[in-house]
Design an enzyme around this catalytic site. Structure first.
Site, PDB file in Angstrom:
ATOM      1  N   LYS A   1       4.840 -17.517   0.314  1.00  0.00           N
ATOM      2  CA  LYS A   1       4.047 -18.539   0.745  1.00  0.00           C
ATOM      3  C   LYS A   1       3.703 -19.297  -0.456  1.00  0.00           C
ATOM      4  O   LYS A   1       3.627 -20.693  -0.689  1.00  0.00           O
ATOM      5  CB  LYS A   1       2.901 -18.078   1.376  1.00  0.00           C
ATOM      6  CG  LYS A   1       1.668 -19.077   1.668  1.00  0.00           C
ATOM      7  CD  LYS A   1       0.433 -19.100   0.546  1.00  0.00           C
ATOM      8  CE  LYS A   1       0.317 -17.884  -0.026  1.00  0.00           C
ATOM      9  NZ  LYS A   1      -0.773 -17.250   0.505  1.00  0.00           N
TER      10      LYS A   1
ATOM     11  N   HIS B   1     -14.666 -26.990 -23.084  1.00  0.00           N
ATOM     12  CA  HIS B   1     -14.563 -28.460 -22.658  1.00  0.00           C
ATOM     13  C   HIS B   1     -13.109 -28.988 -23.308  1.00  0.00           C
ATOM     14  O   HIS B   1     -12.671 -28.499 -24.210  1.00  0.00           O
ATOM     15  CB  HIS B   1     -15.580 -28.908 -23.461  1.00  0.00           C
ATOM     16  CG  HIS B   1     -15.673 -30.470 -23.090  1.00  0.00           C
ATOM     17  ND1 HIS B   1     -16.162 -30.809 -21.904  1.00  0.00           N
ATOM     18  CD2 HIS B   1     -15.562 -31.653 -24.030  1.00  0.00           C
ATOM     19  CE1 HIS B   1     -16.284 -32.370 -21.931  1.00  0.00           C
ATOM     20  NE2 HIS B   1     -15.929 -32.575 -23.016  1.00  0.00           N
TER      21      HIS B   1
ATOM     22  N   ALA C   1      -8.779 -15.912  -1.946  1.00  0.00           N
ATOM     23  CA  ALA C   1      -8.481 -17.514  -2.201  1.00  0.00           C
ATOM     24  C   ALA C   1      -7.707 -17.873  -1.143  1.00  0.00           C
ATOM     25  O   ALA C   1      -6.696 -17.119  -0.585  1.00  0.00           O
ATOM     26  CB  ALA C   1      -7.544 -17.549  -3.641  1.00  0.00           C
TER      27      ALA C   1
ATOM     28  N   GLU D   1      11.308   2.546   5.742  1.00  0.00           N
ATOM     29  CA  GLU D   1      10.714   1.316   6.002  1.00  0.00           C
ATOM     30  C   GLU D   1      11.987   0.648   6.984  1.00  0.00           C
ATOM     31  O   GLU D   1      13.237   0.700   6.620  1.00  0.00           O
ATOM     32  CB  GLU D   1      10.918   0.509   4.651  1.00  0.00           C
ATOM     33  CG  GLU D   1      11.095  -0.990   4.584  1.00  0.00           C
ATOM     34  CD  GLU D   1       9.858  -1.565   5.556  1.00  0.00           C
ATOM     35  OE1 GLU D   1       8.657  -1.302   5.241  1.00  0.00           O
ATOM     36  OE2 GLU D   1      10.158  -2.334   6.564  1.00  0.00           O
TER      37      GLU D   1
ATOM     38  N   THR E   1       4.695  -7.180   4.054  1.00  0.00           N
ATOM     39  CA  THR E   1       4.466  -8.770   4.263  1.00  0.00           C
ATOM     40  C   THR E   1       4.399  -9.312   3.203  1.00  0.00           C
ATOM     41  O   THR E   1       4.803 -10.595   2.904  1.00  0.00           O
ATOM     42  CB  THR E   1       3.146  -8.467   5.391  1.00  0.00           C
ATOM     43  OG1 THR E   1       3.406  -7.885   6.303  1.00  0.00           O
ATOM     44  CG2 THR E   1       2.739  -9.894   5.298  1.00  0.00           C
ATOM     45  N   CYS E   2       3.631  -8.852   2.109  1.00  0.00           N
ATOM     46  CA  CYS E   2       3.225  -9.671   0.811  1.00  0.00           C
ATOM     47  C   CYS E   2       4.678 -10.219   0.181  1.00  0.00           C
ATOM     48  O   CYS E   2       4.671 -11.259   0.102  1.00  0.00           O
ATOM     49  CB  CYS E   2       2.583  -8.740  -0.036  1.00  0.00           C
ATOM     50  SG  CYS E   2       2.404  -9.544  -1.746  1.00  0.00           S
TER      51      CYS E   2
ATOM     52  N   GLY F   1       0.892  -1.389  -0.086  1.00  0.00           N
ATOM     53  CA  GLY F   1      -0.060   0.013  -0.125  1.00  0.00           C
ATOM     54  C   GLY F   1       0.884   1.304   0.103  1.00  0.00           C
ATOM     55  O   GLY F   1       0.615   2.269  -0.630  1.00  0.00           O
TER      56      GLY F   1
ATOM     57  N   GLY G   1      -4.269 -15.180  13.854  1.00  0.00           N
ATOM     58  CA  GLY G   1      -4.739 -13.931  13.409  1.00  0.00           C
ATOM     59  C   GLY G   1      -3.503 -12.896  13.330  1.00  0.00           C
ATOM     60  O   GLY G   1      -2.411 -13.131  13.821  1.00  0.00           O
TER      61      GLY G   1
END
Ligand code: NDP
Length: 453
Positions: free
Chosen positions: A51, A436, A342, A35, A42-43, A15, A263
């Site tokens: 991750k 398909h 997700a 920073e 974090t991301c 952000g 959390g």
């Protein structure tokens, strides 16, 4: 009054970096940023990116097994965590560099140290410098929460998972949310024997019930020992460095490592927010309005520190909207409606819109759902099941929610989100011809409701 900068951003995550870049490059603002850890937040550094790479790593184990069933003569002889970790570290360093360069190329001056607030226009750097700015943006994100009774006992949080020297043989994961479920699947997939303990009746509280039950069943089938309705009572560090965990069922078991995924809380401690008079929510997050403005007109906040929706793309939207509003002459509010998300379990769980329960509270619904064994794994003898569900408003035929548990569900939900955002009805889904053979085609082939009312 003259200021050193037009904007000072505290926090170099998703952000903050987006806001700083847009304010500088499109708004012509003089921007500085501080920073204290690694650029990217974090991301990039200890969340989504590492991750997801671990998800890929774990997925290859299952793919190798499946390949054998397809006739390939391959033998997996084990997973080399150290080799993976070295590559992961290198990739994170590369991304950190890219984040830094992108911000600097846009004209942002970066201070690689901690910054706190001294007053509504002044930032205090760790090296003692005081800098002033017309606007200050708090973008300090969140930090893992460990229940106080277990804090300081040496258990891990998601921050430390990526830093482990070696994979443990056994691991206890506490929690039933995004992080707990994702790491349970990833670590189990890498060969760790995972026990996941969750205090509630079913994991992934807040998600659609059918999605929750499907994920829980799939996790169990792949070997995760999932214990719901169970909570940790005490944790003891044993002389050999392992842990003895006692639970509410009266059990006492030993594990090599323990991970708390209980959390995340806003990273506002010691930030000087009180000095600047910034109002906080009860849970410590910064209180903001739809423009991401705090009660102090010169101070704004975006991302996890505001505890709206704790997702990277939301933080990016909030940061961009802030820069457009304050520096771009384009007043914009971030749109928090119909944000898809997700959970990278195996298989993935993805969702957009209302759960069946939420939709029912608003009026009668029609529920369309299918559950089947997908061709790829079924051919290999797998019993894994896919679940797809549409929650439809009975009165308007509008699709209110879409929930998918399937390999690639995260990729599918992005397009379902476009449809829902456009106000698609079930009839619109029905008009679409299937692609398909795919799994995703089933979402346009749901003919009869399984439940109504
Ligand atoms: P979540 O809020 O998703 O889950 C926290 C879990 O911890 C819940 O199961 C909660 O139980 C449990 N818990 C909380 N306090 C205690 C306690 N004192 N004792 C025992 N259990 C407890 O948080 P996460 O940390 O998993 O993730 C934080 C956020 O980060 C997510 O909400 C999500 O927005 C974001 N995220 C997104 C990802 C993605 O997009 N794929 C991946 C990872 C994180 P209960 O349900 O009973 O409250």
């Amino acid at each position: 009054m003259t200021f050193d900068y037009d904007l000072f951003v505290i926090g170099g995550g998703s952000g903050g970096v987006r806001a700083a870049r847009i304010a500088a490059s499109e708004g012509g603002a003089r921007v500085a940023m501080a920073e204290e850890y690694r650029m990217g937040g974090t991301c990039v550094i200890r969340g989504c990116v590492p991750k997801k790479l671990m998800v890929f790593a774990a997925g290859h184990g299952a793919t190798l097994e499946e390949a054998r069933a397809y006739g390939w003569q391959v033998e997996a002889t084990g997973f080399d965590w150290r080799a993976f970790r070295a590559k992961l570290d290198a990739e994170l360093t590369r991304l950190e560099g890219a984040y830094t360069r992108n911000a600097e190329n846009a004209g942002v001056e970066i201070f690689h140290q901690r910054a706190t607030l001294a007053d509504p226009h002044t930032v205090l750097l760790a090296d003692g410098r005081r800098l002033t700015a017309r606007h200050i943006l708090i973008a300090t994100g969140g930090t893992p929460f460990v229940p106080p009774e277990f804090d300081g006992q040496g258990a891990m949080t998601s921050n430390e998972v990526f830093l482990m020297d070696e994979l443990p043989g056994t691991m206890l994961i506490i929690g039933g949310g995004f992080i707990a479920c994702e790491f349970a699947c990833v670590l189990q997939g890498l060969g760790v024997a995972v026990t996941q303990m969750y205090r509630g009746a079913q994991i992934l509280r807040g998600f659609d019930d059918d999605l929750r039950h499907t994920v829980a069943a799939e996790m169990g089938a792949q070997g995760v020992t999932l214990e719901v309705g169970t909570d940790l009572v005490s944790l003891e560090r044993l002389p050999d460095g392992r842990y003895a965990a006692s639970d509410t069922n009266g059990g006492r078991r030993e594990f090599d490592r323990v991970l708390f995924a209980t959390g995340r809380v806003a990273n506002t401690g010691g930030l000087g927010l009180e000095a600047a008079g910034v109002a906080l929510q009860e849970n410590g997050a910064v209180k903001v309005d739809g423009w991401s403005q705090t009660n102090i007109p010169s101070i704004y906040a975006v991302g996890d520190v505001t505890d709206r929706i704790q997702l990277t793309p939301v933080a990016i939207r909030e940061g961009h909207a802030f820069a457009d509003t304050v520096f771009g002459g384009k007043p914009t509010q971030a749109d928090h409606a119909l944000v898809a998300s997700a959970v990278f379990t195996r298989p993935e769980a993805a969702t957009v819109g209302l759960t069946e329960e939420e939709a029912r509270r608003e009026g009668p619904v029609k529920i369309f759902m299918t559950s089947f064994r997908p061709m790829q794994t079924a051919f290999a003898g797998g019993t894994s099941k896919v679940m797809m569900k549409l929650v439809v408003c009975a009165a308007s035929d509008r699709v209110l929610g879409c929930h998918i548990v399937a390999p690639g569900a995260a990729e599918m939900i992005q397009f379902a989100a476009v449809a829902l955002k456009m106000g698609a009805t079930k009839a619109d889904f029905d008009r679409v011809v299937a692609v398909h053979p795919t799994m995703a085609e089933e979402i346009v082939l749901l003919r009869k409701p399984v439940r109504e009312g």
